[in-house]
Design a protein around this motif. Structure first.
Motif, mmCIF file in Angstrom:
data_model
loop_
_atom_site.group_PDB
_atom_site.id
_atom_site.type_symbol
_atom_site.label_atom_id
_atom_site.label_comp_id
_atom_site.label_asym_id
_atom_site.label_seq_id
_atom_site.Cartn_x
_atom_site.Cartn_y
_atom_site.Cartn_z
ATOM 1 N N GLY A 10 47.035 2.136 47.232
ATOM 2 C CA GLY A 10 46.955 1.958 45.779
ATOM 3 C C GLY A 10 45.539 1.988 45.253
ATOM 4 N N GLN A 11 44.851 3.105 45.517
ATOM 5 C CA GLN A 11 43.456 3.194 45.087
ATOM 6 C C GLN A 11 43.357 3.207 43.568
ATOM 7 O OE1 GLN A 11 41.575 6.939 45.574
ATOM 8 N NE2 GLN A 11 39.660 6.037 46.243
ATOM 9 N N ASN A 12 42.727 2.218 43.066
ATOM 10 C CA ASN A 12 42.554 2.103 41.628
ATOM 11 C C ASN A 12 41.258 1.386 41.363
ATOM 12 O OD1 ASN A 12 43.836 2.947 39.326
ATOM 13 N ND2 ASN A 12 45.759 1.966 39.954
ATOM 14 N N ILE A 13 40.628 1.739 40.301
ATOM 15 C CA ILE A 13 39.366 1.060 40.050
ATOM 16 C C ILE A 13 39.627 -0.228 39.300
ATOM 17 C CG2 ILE A 13 37.176 1.249 38.853
ATOM 18 C CD1 ILE A 13 37.309 4.225 39.702
ATOM 19 N N ASP A 22 32.579 17.932 32.715
ATOM 20 C CA ASP A 22 33.444 17.908 31.537
ATOM 21 C C ASP A 22 34.291 16.643 31.438
ATOM 22 O OD1 ASP A 22 32.536 20.364 31.119
ATOM 23 O OD2 ASP A 22 34.345 21.434 31.761
ATOM 24 N N THR A 23 34.370 15.870 32.507
ATOM 25 C CA THR A 23 35.241 14.686 32.428
ATOM 26 C C THR A 23 34.623 13.687 31.447
ATOM 27 O OG1 THR A 23 34.131 13.574 34.234
ATOM 28 C CG2 THR A 23 36.019 14.914 34.844
ATOM 29 N N PRO A 24 35.468 12.992 30.675
ATOM 30 C CA PRO A 24 34.944 12.061 29.675
ATOM 31 C C PRO A 24 34.034 10.997 30.289
ATOM 32 C CG PRO A 24 37.348 12.269 29.505
ATOM 33 C CD PRO A 24 36.938 13.069 30.678
ATOM 34 N N SER A 25 34.350 10.541 31.485
ATOM 35 C CA SER A 25 33.532 9.494 32.103
ATOM 36 C C SER A 25 32.121 9.983 32.406
ATOM 37 C CB SER A 25 34.168 9.003 33.400
ATOM 38 O OG SER A 25 35.472 8.581 33.153
ATOM 39 N N ILE A 26 32.028 11.206 32.931
ATOM 40 C CA ILE A 26 30.699 11.728 33.266
ATOM 41 C C ILE A 26 29.901 11.974 31.982
ATOM 42 C CG2 ILE A 26 29.441 13.646 34.353
ATOM 43 C CD1 ILE A 26 30.799 11.984 36.481
ATOM 44 N N THR A 27 30.559 12.460 30.935
ATOM 45 C CA THR A 27 29.870 12.670 29.658
ATOM 46 C C THR A 27 29.327 11.339 29.138
ATOM 47 O OG1 THR A 27 31.467 14.391 29.196
ATOM 48 C CG2 THR A 27 30.135 13.660 27.353
ATOM 49 N N LYS A 28 30.112 10.284 29.292
ATOM 50 C CA LYS A 28 29.687 8.975 28.817
ATOM 51 C C LYS A 28 28.409 8.529 29.553
ATOM 52 C CE LYS A 28 33.144 5.816 28.551
ATOM 53 N NZ LYS A 28 33.936 4.692 29.105
ATOM 54 N N LEU A 50 17.893 -4.308 27.753
ATOM 55 C CA LEU A 50 18.984 -3.592 27.072
ATOM 56 C C LEU A 50 19.422 -2.357 27.856
ATOM 57 C CD1 LEU A 50 18.243 -3.458 23.240
ATOM 58 C CD2 LEU A 50 20.340 -4.217 24.388
ATOM 59 N N ILE A 51 18.413 -1.622 28.327
ATOM 60 C CA ILE A 51 18.704 -0.395 29.075
ATOM 61 C C ILE A 51 19.455 -0.730 30.359
ATOM 62 C CG2 ILE A 51 17.609 1.454 30.432
ATOM 63 C CD1 ILE A 51 15.497 1.633 28.202
ATOM 64 N N LYS A 52 18.989 -1.768 31.056
ATOM 65 C CA LYS A 52 19.625 -2.134 32.333
ATOM 66 C C LYS A 52 21.097 -2.483 32.092
ATOM 67 C CE LYS A 52 18.668 -4.570 36.596
ATOM 68 N NZ LYS A 52 19.420 -5.799 36.784
ATOM 69 N N LYS A 53 21.328 -3.225 31.018
ATOM 70 C CA LYS A 53 22.697 -3.658 30.709
ATOM 71 C C LYS A 53 23.593 -2.449 30.375
ATOM 72 C CE LYS A 53 24.641 -7.648 28.365
ATOM 73 N NZ LYS A 53 25.953 -7.282 28.382
ATOM 74 N N ARG A 54 23.019 -1.524 29.616
ATOM 75 C CA ARG A 54 23.777 -0.329 29.253
ATOM 76 C C ARG A 54 24.304 0.383 30.492
ATOM 77 N NH1 ARG A 54 19.997 2.785 26.264
ATOM 78 N NH2 ARG A 54 20.740 1.648 24.453
ATOM 79 N N HIS A 55 23.488 0.400 31.552
ATOM 80 C CA HIS A 55 23.852 1.170 32.739
ATOM 81 C C HIS A 55 24.628 0.361 33.775
ATOM 82 C CE1 HIS A 55 21.424 4.803 31.774
ATOM 83 N NE2 HIS A 55 20.840 3.935 30.970
ATOM 84 N N ASP A 56 24.930 -0.886 33.486
ATOM 85 C CA ASP A 56 25.682 -1.706 34.455
ATOM 86 C C ASP A 56 26.933 -1.001 34.973
ATOM 87 O OD1 ASP A 56 24.004 -3.847 34.665
ATOM 88 O OD2 ASP A 56 25.076 -5.150 33.273
ATOM 89 N N PRO A 57 27.769 -0.441 34.084
ATOM 90 C CA PRO A 57 29.029 0.125 34.601
ATOM 91 C C PRO A 57 28.927 1.546 35.140
ATOM 92 C CG PRO A 57 29.111 -0.255 32.193
ATOM 93 C CD PRO A 57 27.702 -0.363 32.615
ATOM 94 N N THR A 58 27.707 2.017 35.442
ATOM 95 C CA THR A 58 27.560 3.420 35.857
ATOM 96 C C THR A 58 28.371 3.770 37.113
ATOM 97 O OG1 THR A 58 25.404 3.616 34.840
ATOM 98 C CG2 THR A 58 25.891 5.166 36.600
ATOM 99 N N VAL A 59 28.279 2.916 38.147
ATOM 100 C CA VAL A 59 28.934 3.277 39.411
ATOM 101 C C VAL A 59 30.434 3.444 39.202
ATOM 102 C CG1 VAL A 59 29.442 2.540 41.776
ATOM 103 C CG2 VAL A 59 27.168 2.212 40.841
ATOM 104 N N THR A 60 31.035 2.486 38.514
ATOM 105 C CA THR A 60 32.489 2.580 38.308
ATOM 106 C C THR A 60 32.848 3.718 37.360
ATOM 107 O OG1 THR A 60 32.125 0.738 36.824
ATOM 108 C CG2 THR A 60 33.428 0.305 38.791
ATOM 109 N N THR A 61 32.001 3.970 36.381
ATOM 110 C CA THR A 61 32.342 5.040 35.429
ATOM 111 C C THR A 61 32.245 6.401 36.106
ATOM 112 O OG1 THR A 61 31.413 3.602 33.740
ATOM 113 C CG2 THR A 61 31.952 5.822 33.052
ATOM 114 N N VAL A 62 31.205 6.593 36.921
ATOM 115 C CA VAL A 62 31.105 7.867 37.653
ATOM 116 C C VAL A 62 32.288 7.979 38.616
ATOM 117 C CG1 VAL A 62 29.774 9.154 39.375
ATOM 118 C CG2 VAL A 62 28.607 8.091 37.463
#
Ligand SMILES: Nc1ncnc2c1ncn2[C@@H]1O[C@H](COP(=O)(O)OP(=O)(O)OP(=O)(O)O)[C@@H](O)[C@H]1O
Length: 451
Positions: free
Chosen positions: A387-390, A71-77, A198-210
């Motif tokens: 200070g854990q922050n992404i 349900d978190t917005p990041s995982i939905t994204k 295009l697909i590869k670029k779309r998924h670039d931020p996956t690790v940080t978003t998850v």
């Protein structure tokens, strides 16, 4: 904004019911050597069948995450990115090919012996949520018809027409050197490569978003550490991502890079271990010196044969070494204090070649890790950095990391090592220092572990 329609869900579930097919480094090297437009087309067709299956497995898993994580917005994204890429691939138009070309594509080599892959030993680590080992997903099960998969356009495209699945080496590869390829083939290869970029670029931020999603969830639950099931899920998810990106990266490289005698796509057939480790040492020391505003970081001694080569993806090895060296440098600096600049004990890196493995040992005298913390270091989000922050800059790619603070260094490095049949182990002497062993399988015949 992209939405998953009920019809798309149906397709996703259908594709997710098929097993994924693992490839080995050795197979990719052999099949990608001197590719013709026909070989590239055949490889595209394999990906048009395999990538949607892998993506569908992930969308389904993202949707079924435990503890309301989905349900978190990041995982939905992230789920929407996977679904969108899935849709783009299954609706990618197939090339119109004359019958002679279709026949040529179906020909597999008679003069090249096709290597089979072997089970990746790390597969046993990736258990499902009920504790049972996950299957390798390899075999002769049915595959969904995409209308592209057989290369003859005979699939009915509705996703319900099954056929017998042939082994990967025959699906990916065709011996097509003596054929004159019509311009449509090149055109198709070009368009497909663009779509993959295009697909590869779309998924670039996956690790940080998850990671962001897990962090949101951790805060909401007021949890210090993540549950074991979430940990296992993240391992499987990130491992699968390494595989998807390897396949896509390899295909783009084969289609766009100039031929190089030591490279097949992104695989370096003569990766020089000494040079890769030396570069990682320099980069890690640089980041350390910047971070602690020091003139000279702890010294690192490298003992490694200068002519040690093997087939590997250099980016994966640099990533692992860089992450581990950063940990060691940080431990040494924090134990002795930045003012001890001239008296730091050296970090020792020893590389040895055995029959099966190339092993890299990194030893530091940074004080080690208490035994009680050892199980935690392999979990995502465990860090002793304040200070854990992404870091938003981290979004750009997986390979640009700050000094520390994310808690991803060790678990992700271990996945990279395991992906091609290697492993990562850490032994600590509390009060003295830490030894980390990177085991790399030099035979490169292990297929990807596909959870
Ligand atoms: N060589 C080492 N010596 C002492 N402690 C270590 C060493 N390597 C790792 N650790 C401990 O394990 C923790 C987790 O390490 P990990 O590499 O996963 O994440 P991190 O370094 O904190 O952050 P990042 O994701 O930026 O790498 C560290 O915060 C540190 O406390």
């Amino acid at each position: 904004m992209f939405r998953i329609t009920p019809a798309l869900w149906e397709r996703i579930h259908h594709y997710a019911s098929f097993p994924q097919t693992g490839v080995s480094l050795q197979q990719m090297v052999l099949f990608g050597q001197n590719p013709s437009q026909g070989t590239l087309l055949r490889a595209s067709q394999f990906l048009l069948e395999e990538l949607p299956i892998r993506l569908a497995h992930r969308v389904k898993e993202l949707d079924q995450l435990p503890h309301n994580l989905s349900d978190t917005p990041s995982i939905t994204k992230v789920k929407d990115w996977y679904a969108q890429s899935f849709e783009e691939l299954i609706s990618f138009p197939s090339p119109k090919l004359p019958p002679t070309v279709r026949e040529a594509l179906m020909m597999t080599s008679s003069d090249v012996s096709l290597p089979e892959s072997t089970t990746n030993p790390s597969l046993s680590y990736y258990v499902d949520d009920y504790g049972a080992p996950v299957s390798s997903g390899y075999g002769l099960g049915p595959a969904p018809s995409t209308g592209h998969s057989s290369g003859n356009g005979s699939g009915n495209g509705n996703g319900h027409h099954h056929k017998i699945r042939i082994p990967m080496e025959r699906r990916y590869y065709a011996n097509t050197t003596a054929v004159n390829w019509p311009p449509e083939v090149q055109d198709f290869n070009r368009r497909f490569t663009k779509a993959l970029e295009l697909i590869k670029k779309r998924h670039d931020p996956t690790v940080t978003t998850v990671a962001q999603g897990v962090l949101e969830w951790k805060r909401r639950q007021n949890a210090r550490n993540i549950n074991l099931d979430v940990q296992h899920w993240l391992d499987r998810f990130y491992l699968s991502r390494i595989g998807i990106r390897f396949l896509i990266g390899q295909h783009i490289a084969l289609n766009t890079l100039q031929p190089h005698p030591d490279y097949v796509g992104i695989i370096c057939t003569r990766a020089n271990v000494h040079d890769i480790v030396q570069e990682a040492i320099e980069n890690a020391r640089f980041v350390c010196e910047e971070h602690y505003a020091m003139f000279k970081g702890p010294p690192v001694q490298l003992i490694c044969p200068k002519d040690l080569h093997f087939a590997y993806v250099p980016g994966h090895l640099s990533h692992i070494c860089f992450e581990l060296l950063k940990n060691s440098l940080r431990a040494v600096v924090e134990r002795y204090g930045p003012e001890a600049e001239d008296h730091f004990p050296p970090i020792k890196v020893i590389v040895v070649e055995g029959k099966e493995d190339i092993t890299i040992k990194i030893s530091d005298e940074g004080g080690g890790i208490p035994r009680s913390a050892i199980p935690l270091i392999w979990t995502y989000m465990y860090t002793t950095m304040e200070g854990q922050n992404i870091d938003q800059d981290f979004q750009a790619s997986d390979f640009k990391a700050p000094m520390a603070g994310f808690g991803y260094g060790l678990p992700l490095s271990r996945l990279y090592a395991r992906y091609f049949g290697g492993d990562l182990r850490l032994i600590s002497m509390d009060g003295f220092g830490t030894d980390v062993y990177i085991h790399l399988n030099r035979l490169s015949s292990n297929r990807e572990p596909l959870p």
